[in-house]
Structure formats: structure tokens, C-alpha cells
Design an enzyme around this catalytic site. Sequence first.
Site, PDB file in Angstrom:
ATOM      1  CB  ALA A 185     -20.266  13.865  -7.571  1.00  0.00           C
ATOM      2  CG  ASP A 219     -13.966   0.454  -6.593  1.00  0.00           C
ATOM      3  OD1 ASP A 219     -14.801  -0.383  -6.209  1.00  0.00           O
ATOM      4  OD2 ASP A 219     -13.927   1.623  -6.151  1.00  0.00           O
ATOM      5  CD  GLU A 250      -2.573   1.680   0.242  1.00  0.00           C
ATOM      6  OE1 GLU A 250      -3.462   0.922  -0.163  1.00  0.00           O
ATOM      7  OE2 GLU A 250      -2.328   2.782  -0.299  1.00  0.00           O
ATOM      8  N   GLY A 251       0.558   2.180  -0.900  1.00  0.00           N
ATOM      9  CA  GLY A 251       1.423   3.349  -1.076  1.00  0.00           C
ATOM     10  C   GLY A 251       0.953   4.628  -0.422  1.00  0.00           C
ATOM     11  N   GLY A 257       3.398  -0.322  -5.613  1.00  0.00           N
ATOM     12  CA  GLY A 257       3.842  -1.555  -6.249  1.00  0.00           C
ATOM     13  C   GLY A 257       3.725  -1.507  -7.761  1.00  0.00           C
ATOM     14  CG  HIS A 313     -45.058  -2.830  18.390  1.00  0.00           C
ATOM     15  ND1 HIS A 313     -45.282  -2.058  17.265  1.00  0.00           N
ATOM     16  CD2 HIS A 313     -45.680  -2.190  19.423  1.00  0.00           C
ATOM     17  CE1 HIS A 313     -46.017  -1.015  17.607  1.00  0.00           C
ATOM     18  NE2 HIS A 313     -46.281  -1.069  18.909  1.00  0.00           N
ATOM     19  N   GLY A 324     -23.520  16.022 -11.005  1.00  0.00           N
ATOM     20  CA  GLY A 324     -23.798  14.583 -10.860  1.00  0.00           C
ATOM     21  C   GLY A 324     -24.720  14.306  -9.685  1.00  0.00           C
ATOM     22  CD  GLU A 361     -27.789  12.828 -13.119  1.00  0.00           C
ATOM     23  OE1 GLU A 361     -26.983  12.741 -12.182  1.00  0.00           O
ATOM     24  OE2 GLU A 361     -27.671  12.191 -14.197  1.00  0.00           O
ATOM     25  CB  ILE A 411     -20.087  11.072  -4.648  1.00  0.00           C
ATOM     26  CG1 ILE A 411     -19.345   9.747  -4.403  1.00  0.00           C
ATOM     27  CG2 ILE A 411     -19.238  12.265  -4.236  1.00  0.00           C
ATOM     28  CD1 ILE A 411     -17.993   9.644  -5.071  1.00  0.00           C
TER      29      ILE A 411
HETATM   30  P1  NAI Z   1     -22.488   7.737  -9.693  1.00  0.00           P
HETATM   31  O1  NAI Z   1     -22.266   6.872 -10.849  1.00  0.00           O
HETATM   32  O2  NAI Z   1     -23.254   7.254  -8.508  1.00  0.00           O
HETATM   33  O3  NAI Z   1     -23.242   9.069 -10.171  1.00  0.00           O
HETATM   34  C1  NAI Z   1     -22.721   9.913 -11.138  1.00  0.00           C
HETATM   35  C2  NAI Z   1     -23.852  10.784 -11.650  1.00  0.00           C
HETATM   36  O4  NAI Z   1     -23.306  11.787 -12.471  1.00  0.00           O
HETATM   37  C3  NAI Z   1     -24.855  10.017 -12.486  1.00  0.00           C
HETATM   38  O5  NAI Z   1     -26.143  10.335 -12.034  1.00  0.00           O
HETATM   39  C4  NAI Z   1     -24.600  10.546 -13.892  1.00  0.00           C
HETATM   40  O6  NAI Z   1     -25.746  10.527 -14.712  1.00  0.00           O
HETATM   41  C5  NAI Z   1     -24.132  11.957 -13.599  1.00  0.00           C
HETATM   42  N1  NAI Z   1     -23.307  12.563 -14.635  1.00  0.00           N
HETATM   43  C6  NAI Z   1     -22.334  11.990 -15.363  1.00  0.00           C
HETATM   44  N2  NAI Z   1     -21.797  12.895 -16.206  1.00  0.00           N
HETATM   45  C7  NAI Z   1     -22.435  14.074 -15.991  1.00  0.00           C
HETATM   46  C8  NAI Z   1     -22.345  15.382 -16.546  1.00  0.00           C
HETATM   47  N3  NAI Z   1     -21.453  15.650 -17.493  1.00  0.00           N
HETATM   48  N4  NAI Z   1     -23.169  16.348 -16.101  1.00  0.00           N
HETATM   49  C9  NAI Z   1     -24.083  16.065 -15.133  1.00  0.00           C
HETATM   50  N5  NAI Z   1     -24.218  14.848 -14.577  1.00  0.00           N
HETATM   51  C10 NAI Z   1     -23.412  13.861 -14.995  1.00  0.00           C
HETATM   52  O7  NAI Z   1     -21.035   8.275  -9.286  1.00  0.00           O
HETATM   53  P2  NAI Z   1     -20.512   9.008  -7.999  1.00  0.00           P
HETATM   54  O8  NAI Z   1     -21.630   9.597  -7.200  1.00  0.00           O
HETATM   55  O9  NAI Z   1     -19.433   9.915  -8.469  1.00  0.00           O
HETATM   56  O10 NAI Z   1     -19.894   7.823  -7.152  1.00  0.00           O
HETATM   57  C11 NAI Z   1     -18.792   7.092  -7.679  1.00  0.00           C
HETATM   58  C12 NAI Z   1     -18.789   5.678  -7.190  1.00  0.00           C
HETATM   59  O11 NAI Z   1     -18.564   5.638  -5.804  1.00  0.00           O
HETATM   60  C13 NAI Z   1     -20.078   4.984  -7.478  1.00  0.00           C
HETATM   61  O12 NAI Z   1     -19.803   3.734  -8.029  1.00  0.00           O
HETATM   62  C14 NAI Z   1     -20.722   4.837  -6.132  1.00  0.00           C
HETATM   63  O13 NAI Z   1     -21.473   3.647  -6.043  1.00  0.00           O
HETATM   64  C15 NAI Z   1     -19.529   4.811  -5.190  1.00  0.00           C
HETATM   65  N6  NAI Z   1     -19.932   5.374  -3.923  1.00  0.00           N
HETATM   66  C16 NAI Z   1     -20.747   4.651  -3.124  1.00  0.00           C
HETATM   67  C17 NAI Z   1     -21.208   5.173  -1.948  1.00  0.00           C
HETATM   68  C18 NAI Z   1     -22.151   4.374  -1.135  1.00  0.00           C
HETATM   69  O14 NAI Z   1     -22.264   3.181  -1.364  1.00  0.00           O
HETATM   70  N7  NAI Z   1     -22.883   4.980  -0.199  1.00  0.00           N
HETATM   71  C19 NAI Z   1     -20.812   6.507  -1.483  1.00  0.00           C
HETATM   72  C20 NAI Z   1     -19.991   7.190  -2.429  1.00  0.00           C
HETATM   73  C21 NAI Z   1     -19.557   6.618  -3.579  1.00  0.00           C
END
Ligand code: NAI
Length: 461
Positions: free
Chosen positions: A266, A308, A33-34, A115, A440, A176, A199, A180
Site C-alpha cells: 500500500a 487520478d 469502460e472496459g 478505448g 444536543h 505503507g 512505514e 489503504i
Molecule cells: P498513500 O500515499 O496514502 O500512502 C502510502 C504510504 O506508503 C505513505 O505513507 C508512504 O510514505 C509509504 N511508503 C511508500 N513507499 C514505501 C516503502 N518502500 N516502504 C514503506 N512505506 C512506504 O497511498 P495508499 O494508501 O496506497 O493509497 C493510494 C491512494 O488511494 C491515495 O491517493 C489515497 O488517497 C487513495 N485512497 C483514498 C482512500 C480514502 O479517501 N479513504 C481510501 C483508499 C485509498
Amino acid sequence: MAEYDLIIIGGGPGGYVAAIRAAQLGLKTACVEGRGALGGTCLNVGCIPSKAMLHASEMLHEAETSFAKMGIVAKSVSVDLPQMHAHKKSVIEANTKGIEFLFKKNKVDYIKGWGTIPAPGEVKVGDETHKAKNIVIATGSEPATLPFLEIDEERIVSSTGALDLPKVPKKLVVIGGGVIGLELGSVWKRLGSEVTVIEYLDEITPGQDGEVAREFRKILKKQGIAFELGAAVTGVETLKTKLKVAFQRRKDGSEHQIDADIVLVATGRRPYTKGLALEELGVRMERGVVMTDARFRTNIPGLYAIGDVTEGPMLAHKAEDEGMAVAEEIARGKSHVNYAVIPGVIYTTPEVASVGVTEEALKAQGRDYKAGKFPFMANGRAKANLVSDGFVKLLADAKTGQLLGAHIIGPAAGDLIHEICVGMEMGATAADIARTCHAHPTYSEAVREAALAAGDGAIHF
Ligand code: NAI
């Protein structure tokens, strides 16, 4: 130089779990791990710090909105942001140290540094080359930005910068409406920012059950988050005192602009394989994703990949499951991950949780199903706690009653979902859930009532 049975590159939830399990199964194991701390993105700049910020900001929100109703007088609730960040930091440190302790306990060697794989069976870290019978790539992912946007982590930030803002921005624009964007948008909204989410698609959280996504957006809107749906960001102009975000509404092509102090990008994440020299090795990759078979094997003998960097949802718990499985695969030659039962949770308020198929997917498949739904408005515990937004929806096969999916928006949804996960894993029916006595008053009664609704009817609605 030690020769290992297994070297794992990457100490995130996939890598460190794989290392511990491999050591438990008797393999001489090292983890490279770096970043200077174990736990990966999740523990250092993702899941855990964001939950610390979400919880703290939610407590503030509760104090502001629910305390008076509940008869609690808190005259001067205010935010001490440096202390909130300090709390977050201490949580991160406690967790990363915890993994170091687990490594020691399980006799996993922690090799510090970045690595690279100069040849099959070899991992080079700094000037040292280590031999390994097996190598697992578990290097995770990094934020994907838009081609015209450079993330500086100060004014144009990814989730990493958004977790560490030194002051509450007046105006935060989130590009987005995914996990996130909505989690961190919620944090800063509660701490006082004006938040607008832009979005690209016509609804937030793509892939989510439609009914849940619509309800979710309505609730977030009620909390004060503004949405621009169906809008493509076309540029961000950096001025001395502010940022100007330009976007185009897709339905009519009209151009708009909105001011921001901070822009959170995001728009998804991409696999991180920088410096591993995978191309030179001839590892099969597609769009940056390391391709594996169902047993986590790449096309290079002895080289595996999980988490990932591989296909599938970028979720810490999916990586953890693969981490355990790849260790079992290497040690025992068999492994299993049930990809049909991987829950997804969004840790906003209310939480959103889902597992299995959506109603839209069932319709598209032409499958005969029944849906049982129950609102938290009719759940006594939720009402008493002033958290009655949302509902539970269960989907089951119309003939056999077998559970096919669950979609929950409401209090503790991220915990409630696991009753259905266990049920699905064991092939349970909605009637099995309905016939199980639920204490309950608990939120979990809403899950049982939804199961009843899929049969002869809910009692309390
Ligand atoms: P995401 O894939 O969940 O959402 C990205 C959003 O950005 C989508 O709704 C997409 O349509 C939109 N988008 C893409 N290009 C765009 C643009 N040019 N203009 C406007 N909207 C646009 O990705 P996110 O939220 O960045 O998360 C990344 C990864 O991290 C995901 O795989 C997520 O599952 C994971 N993650 C999981 C969490 C959890 O399980 N609670 C918390 C944070 C991240």
C-alpha cells in the site's frame, strides 16, 4: 457510426459523473469502460467494498468490546467470511447497476470495451471507431508497487486482493502507513490477524496534521496494530509456507525480518493510461501524470483529462467534482473546482477527516492563526456511545477568524468535516460556527465547542 459531442474514457467516479452532467447539459455523450462494470476502482475494488468490510468488521469489534459494557449479552459472535464477502459483492452489484440505470435515464451511451485514441477526435473500441468533438480521459489509477515486489494478488496483494482474502491471515504485513494500509490493516486486525505496518517515514499518514497523526497512531496501537516507522522494506522472500519481509531501520541502518502469510503493498497509486496511445498523440505528461490547465485541457485541442490521471489527490470526490466541472466547461465554457476545500477522510475507527491547511503548514507560512481544540471525551453523545477517543481541531486566521482548516479524529469525523467544508466555501469564521445552534446531544457539538475554543473558550472543557 454515431458522432458524439463528448466521449469519456473511463467509467469511474470522474468519468460517469462527467457523462451524466454532460448529458444533462444537452451534449450527446458516450462513456467507454472496459472492466465490465461501471464505477471504476472506487465502486468495484476500492471505496465501496472497503467500506462494506470496514463496517462489518467494526460491528464485530463493537460486539466484542462494547456490547458487554452496554449490557448486551451476545454469547457467540463469530465471523462468516464467505457471507461477509457475499454482502460486499451484493453492495458492489447494486451500485454498479445503479449507474447503468442512471446512464439510461440520462441517455448516456455505455460503450463496453477498452478505448484508445488513434487520432484527435476519435476513440477506437474493439474494431469500431467513434467520432467525438471532445474526449475526456478519466482512466484513473492503479496500485504502484515497489521495484523488487511483484503483486500476485494471492500472497502479495494490493488493495484489490486484500479486499478478497479467502481466509483471515494469521500474520499480515502492510507496507505503507497511508490510507489503504490503515483501512485494510484495520479490517483484518478486527477479523483476527496479527497486523504490522511498515512505514518508510517517521509517522503514519504523511501530510496529515501532526497532532492528529500521532493521536491516530496511538489509538491504532491500542487496537493492537504494530508499527515499524522509519523503516524501508528491502525485499520479500517467498517460501512455501510463509513470506519473509526484510526491512532496514533508517535511523541506524539495522536489518530486520518479519514473517507474514500475506503482504499488502500500500505504497501509493499511479495514473493509469495504458493502451490509450497518449505518447503517440503527443499528449504532455510528467511522471505518467496527464498535464492539464485549470480548465482540464491537455495540450491537444478537444482532449481533456480529469481525476487520478491528472495532478492532485487521488480521491473519488475530487474526480467527481472535476467530472461535473469538465462537462460544464465543454457545454458552457466555464467551470470551477475549489481545490482549497477538498476533504480527506480515513474510514478507520475512529475516523480521521481533514480539510484545508494543517497547523504545520500555517507555522511554515509564518501565518498568524488561532487553533481551537475540543476532545470527544467531553462530548456527551460520544461518551454514551463509548466512542470518546479523539478530538476536533479548528484553525482560523488570528485577525479575521476566517476558517483555514479543520482536523478531526473521532466518531463520524467523515461526516462532521462537511460543516467546516461548507463554512470554508462560504468564507465563514470560527465565530460563525460557534454562534450556530447545534442540536444536543450530537457529535457535531464537538465541532461547535472547538470553534468556541478558538474564541472566548469552550463551555464543556
Ligand atoms: P498513500 O500515499 O496514502 O500512502 C502510502 C504510504 O506508503 C505513505 O505513507 C508512504 O510514505 C509509504 N511508503 C511508500 N513507499 C514505501 C516503502 N518502500 N516502504 C514503506 N512505506 C512506504 O497511498 P495508499 O494508501 O496506497 O493509497 C493510494 C491512494 O488511494 C491515495 O491517493 C489515497 O488517497 C487513495 N485512497 C483514498 C482512500 C480514502 O479517501 N479513504 C481510501 C483508499 C485509498
